[in-house]
Motif scaffolding. Structure first.
Motif, PDB file in Angstrom:
ATOM      1  N   PHE A 246       0.866  -1.242  -0.124  1.00  0.00           N
ATOM      2  CA  PHE A 246       0.156   0.145   0.171  1.00  0.00           C
ATOM      3  C   PHE A 246       0.829   1.283   0.136  1.00  0.00           C
ATOM      4  CE2 PHE A 246      -1.908   3.354   2.404  1.00  0.00           C
ATOM      5  CZ  PHE A 246      -2.934   3.757   1.611  1.00  0.00           C
ATOM      6  N   GLN A 247       0.436   2.203  -0.810  1.00  0.00           N
ATOM      7  CA  GLN A 247       1.117   3.446  -0.836  1.00  0.00           C
ATOM      8  C   GLN A 247       0.191   4.690  -0.824  1.00  0.00           C
ATOM      9  OE1 GLN A 247       4.547   3.596  -1.017  1.00  0.00           O
ATOM     10  NE2 GLN A 247       5.000   1.664  -1.504  1.00  0.00           N
ATOM     11  N   ASN A 248       0.604   5.813  -0.054  1.00  0.00           N
ATOM     12  CA  ASN A 248      -0.211   6.751   0.352  1.00  0.00           C
ATOM     13  C   ASN A 248       0.345   8.103  -0.567  1.00  0.00           C
ATOM     14  OD1 ASN A 248       2.083   6.900   1.871  1.00  0.00           O
ATOM     15  ND2 ASN A 248       1.062   7.832   3.604  1.00  0.00           N
ATOM     16  N   GLY A 249       0.924   7.875  -1.547  1.00  0.00           N
ATOM     17  CA  GLY A 249       1.510   8.925  -2.338  1.00  0.00           C
ATOM     18  C   GLY A 249       2.945   9.366  -1.956  1.00  0.00           C
ATOM     19  N   GLU A 372      10.109  19.517  -3.156  1.00  0.00           N
ATOM     20  CA  GLU A 372      11.129  19.235  -4.383  1.00  0.00           C
ATOM     21  C   GLU A 372      12.028  18.322  -3.750  1.00  0.00           C
ATOM     22  OE1 GLU A 372      12.577  23.154  -5.659  1.00  0.00           O
ATOM     23  OE2 GLU A 372      11.073  23.100  -7.163  1.00  0.00           O
ATOM     24  N   VAL A 373      11.543  17.112  -2.842  1.00  0.00           N
ATOM     25  CA  VAL A 373      12.552  16.415  -2.266  1.00  0.00           C
ATOM     26  C   VAL A 373      13.085  15.467  -3.354  1.00  0.00           C
ATOM     27  CG1 VAL A 373      12.788  14.536  -0.509  1.00  0.00           C
ATOM     28  CG2 VAL A 373      11.269  16.523  -0.189  1.00  0.00           C
ATOM     29  N   ASP A 374      12.199  15.199  -4.598  1.00  0.00           N
ATOM     30  CA  ASP A 374      12.657  14.301  -5.569  1.00  0.00           C
ATOM     31  C   ASP A 374      13.945  15.099  -6.286  1.00  0.00           C
ATOM     32  OD1 ASP A 374      11.131  16.309  -6.267  1.00  0.00           O
ATOM     33  OD2 ASP A 374      10.296  15.238  -8.149  1.00  0.00           O
ATOM     34  N   LYS A 375      13.784  16.282  -6.511  1.00  0.00           N
ATOM     35  CA  LYS A 375      14.959  17.192  -7.256  1.00  0.00           C
ATOM     36  C   LYS A 375      16.095  17.106  -6.332  1.00  0.00           C
ATOM     37  CE  LYS A 375      12.101  20.109 -10.130  1.00  0.00           C
ATOM     38  NZ  LYS A 375      10.755  19.574  -9.685  1.00  0.00           N
ATOM     39  N   ILE A 376      16.067  16.974  -4.997  1.00  0.00           N
ATOM     40  CA  ILE A 376      17.260  16.789  -4.352  1.00  0.00           C
ATOM     41  C   ILE A 376      17.665  15.680  -4.264  1.00  0.00           C
ATOM     42  CG2 ILE A 376      17.795  17.006  -1.780  1.00  0.00           C
ATOM     43  CD1 ILE A 376      15.684  18.991  -1.229  1.00  0.00           C
ATOM     44  N   CYS A 377      16.928  14.523  -4.370  1.00  0.00           N
ATOM     45  CA  CYS A 377      17.470  13.288  -4.522  1.00  0.00           C
ATOM     46  C   CYS A 377      18.121  12.971  -5.988  1.00  0.00           C
ATOM     47  CB  CYS A 377      16.199  12.070  -4.581  1.00  0.00           C
ATOM     48  SG  CYS A 377      15.530  11.886  -2.955  1.00  0.00           S
ATOM     49  N   GLY A 378      17.644  13.744  -6.917  1.00  0.00           N
ATOM     50  CA  GLY A 378      18.193  13.774  -8.243  1.00  0.00           C
ATOM     51  C   GLY A 378      19.694  14.177  -7.995  1.00  0.00           C
ATOM     52  N   ARG A 379      19.884  15.580  -7.378  1.00  0.00           N
ATOM     53  CA  ARG A 379      21.177  16.139  -7.140  1.00  0.00           C
ATOM     54  C   ARG A 379      22.125  15.087  -6.280  1.00  0.00           C
ATOM     55  NH1 ARG A 379      20.951  21.946  -4.909  1.00  0.00           N
ATOM     56  NH2 ARG A 379      22.911  21.692  -5.250  1.00  0.00           N
ATOM     57  N   TYR A 397       9.381   8.433  -6.723  1.00  0.00           N
ATOM     58  CA  TYR A 397       8.705   9.673  -6.344  1.00  0.00           C
ATOM     59  C   TYR A 397       7.502  10.006  -7.422  1.00  0.00           C
ATOM     60  CZ  TYR A 397       8.069  14.142  -3.934  1.00  0.00           C
ATOM     61  OH  TYR A 397       7.145  15.088  -3.318  1.00  0.00           O
ATOM     62  N   PRO A 398       7.848  10.220  -8.747  1.00  0.00           N
ATOM     63  CA  PRO A 398       6.949  10.428  -9.604  1.00  0.00           C
ATOM     64  C   PRO A 398       6.105   9.562  -9.781  1.00  0.00           C
ATOM     65  CG  PRO A 398       9.100  10.099 -10.617  1.00  0.00           C
ATOM     66  CD  PRO A 398       9.267  10.186  -9.066  1.00  0.00           C
ATOM     67  N   LEU A 400       4.614   7.713  -7.379  1.00  0.00           N
ATOM     68  CA  LEU A 400       3.673   7.892  -6.286  1.00  0.00           C
ATOM     69  C   LEU A 400       2.769   9.106  -6.498  1.00  0.00           C
ATOM     70  CD1 LEU A 400       5.869   6.967  -3.030  1.00  0.00           C
ATOM     71  CD2 LEU A 400       4.184   5.571  -4.447  1.00  0.00           C
ATOM     72  N   GLU A 401       3.412  10.190  -7.473  1.00  0.00           N
ATOM     73  CA  GLU A 401       2.619  11.282  -7.705  1.00  0.00           C
ATOM     74  C   GLU A 401       1.741  10.849  -8.845  1.00  0.00           C
ATOM     75  OE1 GLU A 401       5.071  15.156  -7.033  1.00  0.00           O
ATOM     76  OE2 GLU A 401       6.124  13.886  -8.547  1.00  0.00           O
ATOM     77  N   SER A 402       1.850   9.853  -9.623  1.00  0.00           N
ATOM     78  CA  SER A 402       1.176   9.491 -10.730  1.00  0.00           C
ATOM     79  C   SER A 402       1.408  10.344 -11.828  1.00  0.00           C
ATOM     80  CB  SER A 402      -0.468   9.436 -10.422  1.00  0.00           C
ATOM     81  OG  SER A 402      -0.764   8.464  -9.361  1.00  0.00           O
ATOM     82  N   ASN A 403       2.649  10.734 -11.793  1.00  0.00           N
ATOM     83  CA  ASN A 403       3.074  11.815 -12.818  1.00  0.00           C
ATOM     84  C   ASN A 403       3.909  11.024 -13.690  1.00  0.00           C
ATOM     85  OD1 ASN A 403       4.320  13.714 -14.452  1.00  0.00           O
ATOM     86  ND2 ASN A 403       4.424  15.256 -12.878  1.00  0.00           N
ATOM     87  N   TYR A 404       3.448  10.473 -14.736  1.00  0.00           N
ATOM     88  CA  TYR A 404       3.930   9.271 -15.634  1.00  0.00           C
ATOM     89  C   TYR A 404       5.215  10.181 -16.522  1.00  0.00           C
ATOM     90  CZ  TYR A 404       5.127   6.022 -19.428  1.00  0.00           C
ATOM     91  OH  TYR A 404       5.789   5.154 -20.259  1.00  0.00           O
ATOM     92  N   GLN A 405       4.792  11.560 -16.932  1.00  0.00           N
ATOM     93  CA  GLN A 405       5.769  12.203 -17.932  1.00  0.00           C
ATOM     94  C   GLN A 405       6.887  12.657 -17.007  1.00  0.00           C
ATOM     95  OE1 GLN A 405       3.955  15.856 -19.241  1.00  0.00           O
ATOM     96  NE2 GLN A 405       5.908  16.438 -20.420  1.00  0.00           N
ATOM     97  N   LYS A 406       7.033  12.986 -15.849  1.00  0.00           N
ATOM     98  CA  LYS A 406       8.107  13.167 -14.682  1.00  0.00           C
ATOM     99  C   LYS A 406       8.992  11.970 -14.862  1.00  0.00           C
ATOM    100  CE  LYS A 406       7.750  15.789 -11.163  1.00  0.00           C
ATOM    101  NZ  LYS A 406       7.799  16.132  -9.929  1.00  0.00           N
ATOM    102  N   PHE A 407       8.389  10.745 -14.479  1.00  0.00           N
ATOM    103  CA  PHE A 407       9.206   9.359 -14.344  1.00  0.00           C
ATOM    104  C   PHE A 407       9.849   9.230 -15.513  1.00  0.00           C
ATOM    105  CE2 PHE A 407       9.061   4.787 -15.139  1.00  0.00           C
ATOM    106  CZ  PHE A 407       9.728   4.441 -14.355  1.00  0.00           C
ATOM    107  N   VAL A 408       9.113   9.204 -16.527  1.00  0.00           N
ATOM    108  CA  VAL A 408      10.005   8.923 -18.090  1.00  0.00           C
ATOM    109  C   VAL A 408      11.310  10.121 -18.224  1.00  0.00           C
ATOM    110  CG1 VAL A 408       9.927   9.084 -20.683  1.00  0.00           C
ATOM    111  CG2 VAL A 408       7.993   7.938 -19.308  1.00  0.00           C
ATOM    112  N   GLN A 409      10.865  11.224 -17.809  1.00  0.00           N
ATOM    113  CA  GLN A 409      12.016  12.211 -17.775  1.00  0.00           C
ATOM    114  C   GLN A 409      13.263  11.499 -16.791  1.00  0.00           C
ATOM    115  OE1 GLN A 409      10.848  16.130 -16.885  1.00  0.00           O
ATOM    116  NE2 GLN A 409      13.030  17.063 -16.606  1.00  0.00           N
TER     117      GLN A 409
END
Length: 432
Positions: A246-249, A372-379, A397-398, A400-409
């Motif tokens: 189970f995930q809560n975002g 913007e914790v995902d961007k910090i993880c990217g750094r 992270y993307p 869990l955000e249901s942001n497929y475009q960001k995930f592909v990026q």
């Protein structure tokens, strides 16, 4: 023969108490131990001596430090419960001599009432161990007085003295939140126990045990979800198995900041393992300051020493380590760590944990934003390609955000920069 049976029953009850606290409710013992800091020096003793309730608090904190090993902690509780039952029995038999000849069995079973009531009350995780100590001291005082003086008047005086002593050793010290009233409807709450269980497993870094626990029962609380994701990430399984639970975002990776010490400590551990040492340090400090009874935390003090050590702030690290030198269970670790500091950066860099985390720290300053914790993880990943945990958090992270475009990026970025990254293949399944 009768006495043998009675002792046998008391011992059986003691064994039940021991198993109760050592197995299903061991995490409650960990909670009490991690939110206190008992020190062995004379200053700590005298600071308690003149406080209202200071005697019971001091004795209690001395014993609670042994909860560091919950098998010993459970044994202490079992022995205390048996002692309370035996003292109660001795008092009842002495004051009910005329009635007891025909009702001795009833008196024996009545002697379990104070013990059972304490057992029930301890279901509130914020009821302090000092309550048990105060009860033991009061019962012991009554027992000694009524056995010393046979005259009824002296017995009554003994009761009054014992009650006054109990009030003096009590005050409002038996509840971690002084203004709170015991909530009898919320004792041994299953959700609270689940949170404490995960907190204990995270503290001891038992990642496999966390995953096994989540497999048995789906985690559905913010802290349990966060702990499960951290365990999966530490085992490089977040991409392959994260969707099985189970995930809560995005809060399943980074819970929102809360003054609740449980979630704050778990979130702090996430940042610590990622290499975001300054953020972890802030969270550990906030968790300790959020304790409602203003006690210091041995767990937080240790992590604060470690975060400053990793950051090269040796002077501050020494301050925390000297505090831990005055404890029983953290003294040896503190002395070893102080010796490592004396050896300098080379020794710290060679340490398997501190050296690895020191390499993960971001070299450039940045403003932290929980949006913007995902961007910090990217750094973190771009700076240190071996930071597999940050890579997994960056890609998950993307999702869990249901942001497929960001995930592909993000996937394309990782493929370009780190084509041979461990765990990258486990995220391929999310690509359509």
């Amino acid at each position: 023969m009768k006495r043998t049976v009675e002792y046998s029953i008391s011992c059986i009850v003691g064994i039940i108490v021991y198993l109760f606290w050592a197995i299903p409710f061991r995490a409650m013992l960990n909670y009490h131990e991690e939110f206190q800091l008992f020190q062995t020096d004379s200053d700590y003793f005298f600071s308690h001596l003149l406080l209202k309730g200071g005697i019971s608090i001091y004795i209690s904190e001395f014993l609670v430090q042994f909860y560091n090993n919950y098998w010993i902690g459970a044994l202490i509780l079992a022995l205390e419960f048996i002692l309370i039952q035996r003292l109660t029995l001795g008092i009842l038999r002495h004051i009910c001599k005329a009635w007891i000849s025909n009702h001795d069995k009833m008196v024996y079973f009545l002697s379990f009432i104070p013990m059972v009531l304490l057992w029930i009350v301890l279901g509130d995780i914020n009821v302090m161990h000092s309550l048990i100590i105060a009860v033991v001291i009061a019962l012991l005082l009554v027992f000694i007085l009524i056995r010393t003086f046979n005259n009824k008047i002296y017995r009554y005086i003994g009761f009054v003295v014992a009650i006054c002593f109990y009030i003096w050793t009590s005050g409002t010290t038996h509840h971690r939140i002084p203004s709170m009233i015991l909530d009898l409807t919320n004792l041994y709450n299953a959700k609270t126990i689940e949170v404490l269980d995960y907190d204990l497993l995270v503290r001891t870094n038992r990642w496999d045990d966390i995953i096994r626990k989540a497999e048995k029962q789906q985690p559905d609380l913010p802290l349990s979800v966060c702990a499960t994701n951290l365990a999966l990430g530490m085992n490089n399984q977040l991409g392959s198995r994260g969707s099985q639970f189970f995930q809560n975002g995005p809060e399943g990776l980074f819970p929102a900041f809360s003054k609740d010490p449980f979630s704050t400590l778990t979130t702090a551990e996430v940042y610590f393992q990622l290499g975001m040492i300054n953020t972890a340090q802030r969270y550990y400090f906030e968790a300790m300051e959020a304790a409602p009874n203003y006690k210091k935390s041995c767990r937080c003090i240790r992590r604060l020493a470690e975060t400053n050590l990793i950051n090269g702030q040796y002077r501050v690290a020494r301050k925390y380590l000297h505090i831990l030198e005055k404890t029983l269970f953290y003294k040896n670790w503190a002395q070893r760590t102080l010796a490592m500091i004396d050896e300098g950066d080379k020794a710290v860099n060679a340490h398997p944990l501190y050296g690895r985390l020191r390499c993960m720290i971001l070299k450039d300053d940045f403003l932290y934003s929980d949006r913007e914790v995902d961007k910090i993880c990217g750094r973190l990943v771009m700076q240190n390609h071996d930071n597999v945990l940050a890579m997994q958090y960056f890609l998950f992270y993307p999702i869990l955000e249901s942001n497929y475009q960001k995930f592909v990026q993000y996937m394309h970025l990782i493929k370009e920069e780190i084509p041979n990254s461990q765990g990258l293949a486990s995220f391929q399944g999310y690509l359509r």
